[in-house]
Enzyme design. Structure first.
Site, PDB file in Angstrom:
ATOM      1  N   GLY A  15       0.801  -1.211   0.000  1.00 61.37           N
ATOM      2  CA  GLY A  15       0.000   0.000   0.000  1.00 61.37           C
ATOM      3  C   GLY A  15       0.832   1.258   0.000  1.00 61.37           C
ATOM      4  CE1 TYR A  99       7.003  -3.373  -4.955  1.00 62.17           C
ATOM      5  CE2 TYR A  99       7.786  -4.992  -3.383  1.00 62.17           C
ATOM      6  CZ  TYR A  99       6.763  -4.440  -4.120  1.00 62.17           C
ATOM      7  OH  TYR A  99       5.494  -4.946  -4.010  1.00 62.17           O
ATOM      8  CB  VAL A 348      -8.300 -16.407  -4.797  1.00 63.36           C
ATOM      9  CG1 VAL A 348      -7.597 -17.762  -4.835  1.00 63.36           C
ATOM     10  CG2 VAL A 348      -9.110 -16.215  -6.068  1.00 63.36           C
ATOM     11  CG  HIS A 445     -16.929 -27.887 -23.869  1.00 58.31           C
ATOM     12  ND1 HIS A 445     -17.360 -28.346 -22.637  1.00 58.31           N
ATOM     13  CD2 HIS A 445     -16.700 -28.988 -24.627  1.00 58.31           C
ATOM     14  CE1 HIS A 445     -17.401 -29.670 -22.668  1.00 58.31           C
ATOM     15  NE2 HIS A 445     -16.996 -30.087 -23.869  1.00 58.31           N
TER      16      HIS A 445
END
Length: 456
Positions: A15, A99, A348, A445
């Protein structure tokens, strides 16, 4: 001389980093204060290492449960747990590098130390060598995240928490995971799949009680099928260390459980107790969660909070990221009404098999809209991946609809591949899709996801 910034984040988790990167893109001078490692819980002891372990367990399941019926005669001479850990930590190290590179590119100062409020605009940082320095800012974001909770019982120190799980260098032969939430369920699944005799101790009748009943029932069924020993109505009263080094978990009114490793996974608490919020006048509730409005404002002008520390928040990394970015849009990009809508957040659980959900459960919908206005559609089948094997695994899904137009307000599934299905359906539900919209979408499918658009 005290250094001044436009915007400072206390906490270098998802955050804080997301909010500062967005602010820096608008030319603001920013700094992030982090006492440990960049990335916070998610990168270091949460989502990222957990998902790597999930994948490792998935490979073990494929070899042990499914490979023979697909024609593979697989014999694993040795499972090298240390290699899995080495690969996991190397991946985390690459994230740290990424980062650092992005923060440097955005000219964001990274201050390695522990930050504490002196007043509403001043933060004292204790550096690694014990020296202290002060920084000031016009805007300060509290994004310190949470830490694992440990109950106050005799012998609790003999157990490890979820952070300790990710510090394991070898697998125990037997483990007891204590907790009923997603962390406990996920860790149990990993351990069991990697060959550990696994016990899951939950306080009430089942784990994941806040999920839709269909999900809970199926999860309990699969836990038993896969060999995880579920102990219900079990609240530990004491952990005893035995002469041989094993640990015995004693529960009031229930049988003792003796294992080699006890893992506390009974929730988390906010890391707000030592950062001097009282010096800045920031209000928290009785549990230490920071009170904020829908714009992430605290009660003190110029101080904000996002992530796991906010009252009535959702403790998920993408939620903290989204809230942090919207906050910076509001503060620094002339969008005064920008805020995060915390409704219909998809989630999830990386259990075995995974769980995916968005929106209201059936009981929640009935409570909110009345039973006469709720219609539910269900599907139950065997995941094709497992259907051709002797180790068949159920897949169950549910749509929760309301009103005459049958607006879809909840979607829930448990089964192989469900974790990768939910994101797209969440978009549709967020946009107000109805059952007719689902019906009018041609199925793919053969997939599990086609069940969500072919239910009758």
């Amino acid at each position: 001389m005290t250094k001044h910034y436009d915007y400072i984040a206390i906490g270098g988790g998802s955050g804080g980093i997301a909010s500062l990167n967005r602010a820096a893109s608008y030319g603001k001078k920013c700094a992030i204060i982090e006492a440990k490692h960049l990335g916070g819980t998610c990168v270091n002891v949460g989502c990222v290492p957990k998902k790597v372990m999930f994948y490792g367990a998935h490979i073990a399941e494929a070899i042990n449960n499914y490979a023979p019926d697909y024609g593979f005669d697989v014999e694993v001479k040795k499972f090298d747990f240390s290699k899995l850990i080495e690969s996991r930590q190397a991946y985390i190290s690459r994230i740290h590098t990424s980062y650092n590179n992005v923060l440097a590119k955005n000219n964001i100062d990274v201050i390695n130390g522990f930050g504490k409020f002196v007043d509403a605009h001043t933060i004292e940082v204790t550096l690694a060598d014990g020296t202290k320095e002060q920084v000031t800012a016009d805007h300060i974001l509290i994004a310190t995240g949470g830490r694992p909770y440990r109950p106050n019982i005799k012998g609790q120190e003999y157990g490890i928490d979820s952070d300790g799980f990710f510090a394991l260098t070898e697998l125990p032969k037997r483990a007891a995971v204590i907790g009923a939430g997603y962390i406990a369920v996920e860790l149990s699944g990993v351990l069991n799949s990697l060959g550990v005799e696994t016990h899951l101790l939950v306080r009430r009748h089942a784990p994941m009680r806040n999920q839709d009943p269909l999900i809970v029932e199926t999860l309990v069924e699969v836990l038993a099928q896969d060999g995880i020993q579920l102990h219900t109505n079990s609240t530990p009263s004491e952990i005893v260390k035995n002469a041989d080094g094993s640990l015995t978990v004693r529960c009031d009114g229930q049988s003792d459980v003796t294992v080699d490793c006890v893992i506390w996974a009974a929730g988390r608490v906010p890391t707000t107790d030592k950062i001097g919020l009282e010096n800045a006048g920031v209000e928290t509730n009785e549990h230490g969660y920071v009170k904020v409005d829908k714009y992430q404002n605290t009660n003190v002008k110029g101080i904000y909070a996002v992530g796991d520390i906010i009252e009535n928040g959702i403790e998920l990394t993408p939620v903290a990221v989204a809230a942090g970015r919207r906050l910076s849009e509001r503060l620094f990009n002339n969008k005064p009404t920008e805020y995060l809508d915390y409704s219909l957040v998809p989630t999830v659980v990386f259990s075995h098999p995974p769980i995916g959900t968005v929106g209201l459960t059936e009981p929640q919908a009935i409570e909110q809209y009345g039973a006469e206005n709720v219609k539910v559609y269900k599907s139950s089948f065997t995941a094709m991946y497992t259907a051709v094997t002797q180790h068949r695994q159920p897949c169950k899904m549910k749509l929760v609809c309301v009103g005459k137009d049958e607006k879809v307000v909840g979607l829930h599934g448990i089964g192989f591949g469900v974790d990768e299905m939910i994101q797209g359906f969440a978009v549709a539900i967020k946009m107000g899709a109805t059952k007719a919209d689902f019906d009018n979408t041609v199925a793919i499918h053969p997939t599990g996801s086609e069940e969500f658009v072919t239910m009758r």
